[in-house]
Design a protein around this motif. Structure first.
Motif, short mmCIF file in Angstrom:
data_model
loop_
_atom_site.label_atom_id
_atom_site.label_comp_id
_atom_site.label_asym_id
_atom_site.label_seq_id
_atom_site.Cartn_x
_atom_site.Cartn_y
_atom_site.Cartn_z
N PHE A 78 0.84 -1.18 0.00
CA PHE A 78 0.00 0.00 0.00
C PHE A 78 0.89 1.24 0.00
O PHE A 78 2.00 1.22 0.53
CB PHE A 78 -0.91 0.04 1.23
N VAL A 80 0.37 5.71 0.39
CA VAL A 80 -0.49 6.88 0.61
C VAL A 80 0.30 8.12 0.19
O VAL A 80 1.45 8.30 0.61
CB VAL A 80 -0.93 7.00 2.08
N SER A 81 -0.33 8.97 -0.62
CA SER A 81 0.32 10.19 -1.10
C SER A 81 -0.56 11.40 -0.79
O SER A 81 -1.78 11.34 -0.99
CB SER A 81 0.57 10.12 -2.61
N VAL A 82 0.05 12.46 -0.34
CA VAL A 82 -0.64 13.74 -0.20
C VAL A 82 -0.11 14.66 -1.29
O VAL A 82 1.07 14.59 -1.65
CB VAL A 82 -0.43 14.36 1.19
N VAL A 100 -5.58 13.48 -1.32
CA VAL A 100 -4.90 12.25 -0.89
C VAL A 100 -5.14 11.16 -1.92
O VAL A 100 -6.26 11.02 -2.44
CB VAL A 100 -5.42 11.79 0.49
N ARG A 101 -4.11 10.39 -2.21
CA ARG A 101 -4.23 9.21 -3.07
C ARG A 101 -3.78 7.98 -2.30
O ARG A 101 -2.73 8.00 -1.65
CB ARG A 101 -3.39 9.36 -4.34
N VAL A 102 -4.58 6.93 -2.38
CA VAL A 102 -4.25 5.65 -1.76
C VAL A 102 -4.09 4.62 -2.87
O VAL A 102 -5.00 4.44 -3.69
CB VAL A 102 -5.33 5.20 -0.76
N ASN A 103 -2.95 3.95 -2.90
CA ASN A 103 -2.66 2.95 -3.94
C ASN A 103 -2.41 1.58 -3.31
O ASN A 103 -1.84 1.47 -2.23
CB ASN A 103 -1.42 3.34 -4.74
N TYR A 104 -2.85 0.57 -4.04
CA TYR A 104 -2.47 -0.81 -3.72
C TYR A 104 -2.00 -1.46 -5.02
O TYR A 104 -2.73 -1.44 -6.02
CB TYR A 104 -3.62 -1.61 -3.13
N GLU A 113 -6.00 2.69 -7.55
CA GLU A 113 -5.85 4.00 -6.91
C GLU A 113 -7.21 4.57 -6.54
O GLU A 113 -8.14 4.60 -7.35
CB GLU A 113 -5.12 4.97 -7.83
N GLY A 247 4.72 10.67 -1.22
CA GLY A 247 4.09 9.41 -0.83
C GLY A 247 4.92 8.60 0.13
O GLY A 247 6.14 8.78 0.26
#
Length: 250
Positions: A78, A80-82, A100-104, A113, A247
């Motif tokens: 995982f 997390v990016s601001v 905010v972006r959350v990636n897996y 995303e 991130g």
């Protein structure tokens, strides 16, 4: 006497030939130098001295520079990016999204995303300038003022590479594309004199980006997103967002 001398010469030649015949096989049986074997032994010694977990293992072993498999891995992680950015399309209003972006990452080059942002609105002053020049001109009808964007999509990284700073440190980067869909929240005014209402509209999203990876956890991202949604005044709005983010990989 001459016959005896002639016979002695013939015997001497036979003896010399027999000596040559006996020496030749002995020379052939002597072990020859094996430069290839020596090189293999040296290479083996070199490989034993180098840590096999070193990402430059084969480059150092063969004394050449090659593109190695990077030590930074994304698969199964995982992130997390601001980020902050700008949406500059509207000449009457500028938007500054913060999100905010959350990636897996399912695979090393494919990830999911989920992103959300809130847009701060700044009036450019152009509307006031126009009305100052001609008071008969009404204020421009914006129609849809963007409040926030939220979307979900797929990130695909077809290329990756690495850079070096003064040959002292390596950093890895990805070039990727994005496609997805989501919702945009707008403050909507269909026509002059109408009340302003808040609406949620479906939107499509396309984009691309570049990410640099520092160490095993930190990334720096530069992203471009193209939003597409239906305008209340008719037609299609296509605001563009450029952003820069930081991130963290877990």
């Amino acid at each position: 006497m001459q016959s005896h001398s002639h016979s002695s010469k013939i015997i001497s030649l036979f003896v010399f030939a027999a000596l040559l015949a006996s020496v030749a096989p002995a020379m052939a049986q002597e072990p020859a130098a094996d430069p290839a074997g020596a090189a293999d032994a040296n290479a083996q010694d070199t490989r034993e001295e180098i840590d096999p977990n070193d990402p430059l293992f084969w480059a150092k072993t063969r004394d050449i520079f090659t593109v190695q498999k990077r030590p930074f891995q994304k698969e199964g992680r995982f992130a997390v990016s601001v980020y902050g950015g700008i949406i500059p399309n509207n000449i009457f209003e500028q938007y500054y999204p913060v999100g905010v972006r959350v990636n897996y990452y399912i695979l090393e080059n494919i990830g999911l995303e989920l992103a959300g942002s809130y847009a701060f609105k700044v009036d450019t002053g152009l509307s006031d300038t126009i009305q100052t020049l001609d008071r008969d001109v009404p204020a421009p009808l914006i129609g849809d003022r963007q409040v926030s964007h939220s979307n979900f999509g797929v990130v695909w990284s077809p290329f990756y590479g690495k850079t070096s700073f003064y040959n002292s440190a390596l950093s890895y980067f990805d070039m990727y594309v994005f496609g997805g869909a989501g919702l945009v929240i707008t403050q909507t005014q269909p026509d002059y004199g109408d009340e302003i209402s808040t609406e949620a509209k479906p939107e499509g999203v396309l984009g691309a980006g570049l990410a640099f990876y520092l160490g095993d956890h930190v990334s720096i991202r530069g992203d471009f997103r193209q939003f597409i949604f239906q305008k209340v005044t008719g037609g299609v709005a296509n605001p563009s967002e450029a952003s820069l983010g930081l991130g963290w990989f877990f």
